[in-house]
Design a protein around this motif. Structure first.
Motif, PDB file in Angstrom:
ATOM      1  N   MET A 191       0.833  -1.192   0.000  1.00  0.00           N
ATOM      2  CA  MET A 191       0.000   0.000   0.000  1.00  0.00           C
ATOM      3  C   MET A 191       0.874   1.251   0.000  1.00  0.00           C
ATOM      4  O   MET A 191       1.937   1.274   0.630  1.00  0.00           O
ATOM      5  N   GLY A 192       0.406   2.255  -0.685  1.00  0.00           N
ATOM      6  CA  GLY A 192       1.167   3.490  -0.748  1.00  0.00           C
ATOM      7  C   GLY A 192       0.290   4.718  -0.671  1.00  0.00           C
ATOM      8  O   GLY A 192      -0.930   4.640  -0.846  1.00  0.00           O
ATOM      9  N   TRP A 193       0.942   5.833  -0.369  1.00  0.00           N
ATOM     10  CA  TRP A 193       0.286   7.143  -0.413  1.00  0.00           C
ATOM     11  C   TRP A 193       1.050   8.014  -1.402  1.00  0.00           C
ATOM     12  O   TRP A 193       2.288   8.090  -1.359  1.00  0.00           O
ATOM     13  N   ILE A 194       0.319   8.628  -2.283  1.00  0.00           N
ATOM     14  CA  ILE A 194       0.871   9.519  -3.297  1.00  0.00           C
ATOM     15  C   ILE A 194       0.088  10.816  -3.227  1.00  0.00           C
ATOM     16  O   ILE A 194      -1.119  10.802  -2.960  1.00  0.00           O
ATOM     17  N   ARG A 195       0.749  11.925  -3.445  1.00  0.00           N
ATOM     18  CA  ARG A 195       0.046  13.204  -3.387  1.00  0.00           C
ATOM     19  C   ARG A 195       0.290  13.997  -4.671  1.00  0.00           C
ATOM     20  O   ARG A 195       1.262  13.778  -5.376  1.00  0.00           O
ATOM     21  N   GLN A 196      -0.636  14.908  -4.914  1.00  0.00           N
ATOM     22  CA  GLN A 196      -0.503  15.789  -6.075  1.00  0.00           C
ATOM     23  C   GLN A 196      -0.973  17.179  -5.691  1.00  0.00           C
ATOM     24  O   GLN A 196      -2.150  17.371  -5.345  1.00  0.00           O
ATOM     25  N   ALA A 197      -0.053  18.103  -5.737  1.00  0.00           N
ATOM     26  CA  ALA A 197      -0.372  19.499  -5.462  1.00  0.00           C
ATOM     27  C   ALA A 197      -0.848  20.167  -6.748  1.00  0.00           C
ATOM     28  O   ALA A 197      -0.512  19.716  -7.849  1.00  0.00           O
ATOM     29  N   PRO A 198      -1.608  21.241  -6.629  1.00  0.00           N
ATOM     30  CA  PRO A 198      -2.101  21.929  -7.826  1.00  0.00           C
ATOM     31  C   PRO A 198      -0.967  22.342  -8.748  1.00  0.00           C
ATOM     32  O   PRO A 198       0.017  22.943  -8.307  1.00  0.00           O
ATOM     33  N   GLY A 199      -1.093  21.967 -10.002  1.00  0.00           N
ATOM     34  CA  GLY A 199      -0.104  22.354 -10.995  1.00  0.00           C
ATOM     35  C   GLY A 199       1.186  21.562 -10.959  1.00  0.00           C
ATOM     36  O   GLY A 199       2.131  21.881 -11.685  1.00  0.00           O
ATOM     37  N   LYS A 200       1.229  20.537 -10.115  1.00  0.00           N
ATOM     38  CA  LYS A 200       2.448  19.736  -9.999  1.00  0.00           C
ATOM     39  C   LYS A 200       2.177  18.277 -10.344  1.00  0.00           C
ATOM     40  O   LYS A 200       1.037  17.831 -10.391  1.00  0.00           O
ATOM     41  N   GLU A 201       3.252  17.538 -10.560  1.00  0.00           N
ATOM     42  CA  GLU A 201       3.126  16.116 -10.851  1.00  0.00           C
ATOM     43  C   GLU A 201       2.862  15.338  -9.561  1.00  0.00           C
ATOM     44  O   GLU A 201       3.109  15.809  -8.459  1.00  0.00           O
TER      45      GLU A 201
END
Length: 127
Positions: free
Chosen positions: A34-44
């Motif tokens: 299991m993993g957690w991935i994040r994405q900020a506005p305008g970023k990968e």
């Protein structure tokens, strides 16, 4: 079919804490890393943390080491991300992801390697 449902996001001040949860259904929880991935506005998308099927192996992005802790509870089919000392740069949509097969022993550290994804939960850290 694997289904992942996240919860726990919200608005918090810098220095505060949040705990994200992600419940897996539809398949056997212990068959997946299991993993957690994040994405900020305008970023990968950015890898945050991952845990092997047993919980014995954990990986973290350098940006969150010492502040975030990933854990899993097989009795609840749930993976958690405890986030402490939050910073404004942690603001993003956070996604839970699962990967099966041999990856369950060595959890992926790249977002592209995960097979299943949740819908995401928003975390906003104010300064």
């Amino acid at each position: 079919q694997v289904q992942l449902v996240e919860s726990g996001g919200g608005l918090v001040q810098a220095g505060g804490s949040l705990r994200l949860s992600c419940k897996l259904s539809g398949r056997t929880f212990n068959n997946y890393a299991m993993g957690w991935i994040r994405q900020a506005p305008g970023k990968e998308r950015e890898f945050v943390a991952a845990v092997s099927w047993s919980g014995a192996i954990r990986y973290y992005a350098d940006s969150v080491k010492g502040r975030f802790t990933i854990s899993r509870d097989s009795s609840q089919n749930t993976v958690y991300l405890q986030m402490n000392n939050l910073k404004p740069e942690d603001t993003a949509d956070y996604y839970c992801a699962a990967d099966g097969g041999s990856s369950k022993y060595s959890p992926p550290q790249k977002a592209s390697e995960y097979d299943y994804w949740g819908q995401g939960t928003q975390v906003t850290v104010s300064s």
